[in-house]
Write a protein that holds these residues in place. Structure first.
Motif, PDB file in Angstrom:
ATOM      1  N   GLU A   1      -9.774  -1.587   4.891  1.00  0.00           N
ATOM      2  CA  GLU A   1      -8.633  -0.496   3.719  1.00  0.00           C
ATOM      3  C   GLU A   1      -9.887   0.264   3.412  1.00  0.00           C
ATOM      4  OE1 GLU A   1      -7.785  -3.909   2.266  1.00  0.00           O
ATOM      5  OE2 GLU A   1      -5.682  -4.872   3.418  1.00  0.00           O
TER       6      GLU A   1
ATOM      7  N   MET B   1     -10.401   8.400  -8.476  1.00  0.00           N
ATOM      8  CA  MET B   1     -10.342   7.996  -6.419  1.00  0.00           C
ATOM      9  C   MET B   1     -11.381   9.742  -5.869  1.00  0.00           C
ATOM     10  SD  MET B   1     -10.217   5.207  -5.105  1.00  0.00           S
ATOM     11  CE  MET B   1     -10.522   7.005  -3.664  1.00  0.00           C
TER      12      MET B   1
ATOM     13  N   GLN C   1     -10.827   8.092   2.522  1.00  0.00           N
ATOM     14  CA  GLN C   1     -10.723   8.781   3.309  1.00  0.00           C
ATOM     15  C   GLN C   1     -11.735   9.055   4.187  1.00  0.00           C
ATOM     16  OE1 GLN C   1      -8.517  12.270   1.167  1.00  0.00           O
ATOM     17  NE2 GLN C   1      -7.560  10.553   0.225  1.00  0.00           N
TER      18      GLN C   1
ATOM     19  N   ARG D   1      -9.372   4.158   1.688  1.00  0.00           N
ATOM     20  CA  ARG D   1      -9.517   3.969   0.670  1.00  0.00           C
ATOM     21  C   ARG D   1      -9.671   5.218   0.367  1.00  0.00           C
ATOM     22  NH1 ARG D   1      -9.443  -0.562  -4.107  1.00  0.00           N
ATOM     23  NH2 ARG D   1      -8.415   1.149  -5.182  1.00  0.00           N
TER      24      ARG D   1
ATOM     25  N   GLU E   1       0.772   5.269   1.360  1.00  0.00           N
ATOM     26  CA  GLU E   1       0.205   5.750   2.054  1.00  0.00           C
ATOM     27  C   GLU E   1       0.409   6.815   2.018  1.00  0.00           C
ATOM     28  OE1 GLU E   1      -1.472   1.834   4.626  1.00  0.00           O
ATOM     29  OE2 GLU E   1       0.293   3.055   5.496  1.00  0.00           O
TER      30      GLU E   1
ATOM     31  N   GLN F   1      -6.761   7.815 -10.567  1.00  0.00           N
ATOM     32  CA  GLN F   1      -6.852   8.661  -9.533  1.00  0.00           C
ATOM     33  C   GLN F   1      -7.961  10.056  -9.973  1.00  0.00           C
ATOM     34  OE1 GLN F   1      -4.740   7.198  -7.304  1.00  0.00           O
ATOM     35  NE2 GLN F   1      -3.884   9.370  -6.942  1.00  0.00           N
TER      36      GLN F   1
ATOM     37  N   LEU G   1     -14.402  -0.521  -5.359  1.00  0.00           N
ATOM     38  CA  LEU G   1     -13.373  -0.611  -4.354  1.00  0.00           C
ATOM     39  C   LEU G   1     -13.182  -1.268  -3.252  1.00  0.00           C
ATOM     40  CD1 LEU G   1     -13.094   3.684  -4.529  1.00  0.00           C
ATOM     41  CD2 LEU G   1     -11.762   1.439  -6.023  1.00  0.00           C
TER      42      LEU G   1
ATOM     43  N   HIS H   1       0.491  -1.185   0.382  1.00  0.00           N
ATOM     44  CA  HIS H   1      -0.069  -0.171   0.208  1.00  0.00           C
ATOM     45  C   HIS H   1       1.175   1.255  -0.279  1.00  0.00           C
ATOM     46  CE1 HIS H   1      -4.167  -1.791   1.535  1.00  0.00           C
ATOM     47  NE2 HIS H   1      -3.540  -2.484   0.619  1.00  0.00           N
TER      48      HIS H   1
ATOM     49  N   ILE I   1      -5.075   5.500   2.404  1.00  0.00           N
ATOM     50  CA  ILE I   1      -4.121   4.650   0.831  1.00  0.00           C
ATOM     51  C   ILE I   1      -4.192   5.506   0.161  1.00  0.00           C
ATOM     52  CG2 ILE I   1      -4.394   2.232  -0.361  1.00  0.00           C
ATOM     53  CD1 ILE I   1      -5.920   0.895   2.923  1.00  0.00           C
ATOM     54  N   ILE I   2      -3.479   5.526  -1.254  1.00  0.00           N
ATOM     55  CA  ILE I   2      -3.708   6.224  -2.221  1.00  0.00           C
ATOM     56  C   ILE I   2      -2.821   5.064  -3.147  1.00  0.00           C
ATOM     57  CG2 ILE I   2      -3.479   8.387  -1.384  1.00  0.00           C
ATOM     58  CD1 ILE I   2      -0.423   8.352  -1.733  1.00  0.00           C
ATOM     59  N   HIS I   3      -2.978   4.433  -2.934  1.00  0.00           N
ATOM     60  CA  HIS I   3      -2.072   2.797  -3.903  1.00  0.00           C
ATOM     61  C   HIS I   3      -2.819   1.822  -3.399  1.00  0.00           C
ATOM     62  CE1 HIS I   3      -2.182   1.508  -8.076  1.00  0.00           C
ATOM     63  NE2 HIS I   3      -0.869   1.300  -7.415  1.00  0.00           N
ATOM     64  N   ARG I   4      -2.822   1.105  -4.394  1.00  0.00           N
ATOM     65  CA  ARG I   4      -2.647  -0.533  -3.685  1.00  0.00           C
ATOM     66  C   ARG I   4      -2.001  -1.334  -4.788  1.00  0.00           C
ATOM     67  NH1 ARG I   4      -8.037  -2.762  -0.738  1.00  0.00           N
ATOM     68  NH2 ARG I   4      -8.877  -2.401  -3.334  1.00  0.00           N
TER      69      ARG I   4
END
Length: 204
Positions: free
Chosen positions: A167, A139, A173, A171, A62, A136, A160, A60, A72-75
């Motif tokens: 989690e 998101m 927020q 993601r 973060e 992105q 998601l 992740h 989490i900004i990307h997995r």
């Protein structure tokens, strides 16, 4: 902490396990590393050494919020890459944390920059970057929704929730408490089903 992987696999093997376009990078620029759950691949502000490809496990990316909460900004999972933007930066702009034990390949950023001279690499890299930008943007649109219930619903529609609710909340927020409340309300309203603990599906 992350460590150099064992020498059981040859550099040929590493090279041919990489997704396009990284399979075009010379094997001499690849650094196999491995780690356990909770290991930090890099911290925000660390000097950049290159991007990473996940062979096994999950990582992740973060960022820490103003109140210490982690978002989490990307997995990244097996077969995908992360920290691509690092090849154009002096420092990493987030933390990378291993959430499932596995193996990674670090690709030296100097080799990635040199590979842009190859039109095939440049096209494939650009195509991948465009796909990530689209994800992105999606998101950003979702986390910009003010009402928690609506944000959670948008996250479910976008697919998601493919891991734990905690989690999923990160993601979006949102706090996990707010996320659970929103999920309960959506179930009560008949918009979402909850066939088992932690499992939520959109009602057909």
């Amino acid at each position: 902490m992350f460590t150099l992987a064992g020498a059981g696999a040859s550099q040929y093997d590493f090279n041919h396990m990489l997704p396009n376009p990284y399979d075009l990078i010379p094997s001499s620029a690849q650094r196999p590393v491995s780690g356990a759950i909770g290991d930090v691949v890099f911290h925000q502000g660390d000097p950049t050494h290159g991007l990473y490809v996940v062979q096994t496990g999950r990582v992740h990316l973060e960022r820490v919020g103003p109140n210490g909460e982690r978002f989490i900004i990307h997995r990244a999972q097996a077969g995908t890459s992360f920290a691509e933007a690092s090849v154009f930066s002096e420092v990493y702009h987030c933390d990378a944390v291993c959430v499932e034990a596995g193996a990674l390949i670090r690709i030296d950023k100097s080799a990635v920059l040199a590979a842009f001279a190859d039109p095939a690499f440049a096209r494939a890299y650009g195509r991948q970057a465009a796909q990530q930008i689209q994800a992105q943007r999606q998101m950003l649109e979702i986390v910009g929704i003010r009402r928690a219930e609506d944000r959670v619903m948008a996250g479910l529609v976008a697919g998601l929730l493919d891991g734990s609710v905690i989690e999923f909340a990160a993601r979006l927020q949102l706090s996990h408490e707010a996320t659970y409340r929103a999920l309960r309300k959506l179930v009560q309203d008949g918009r979402v089903t909850n066939p088992a603990r932690g499992i939520y599906h959109l009602r057909p």
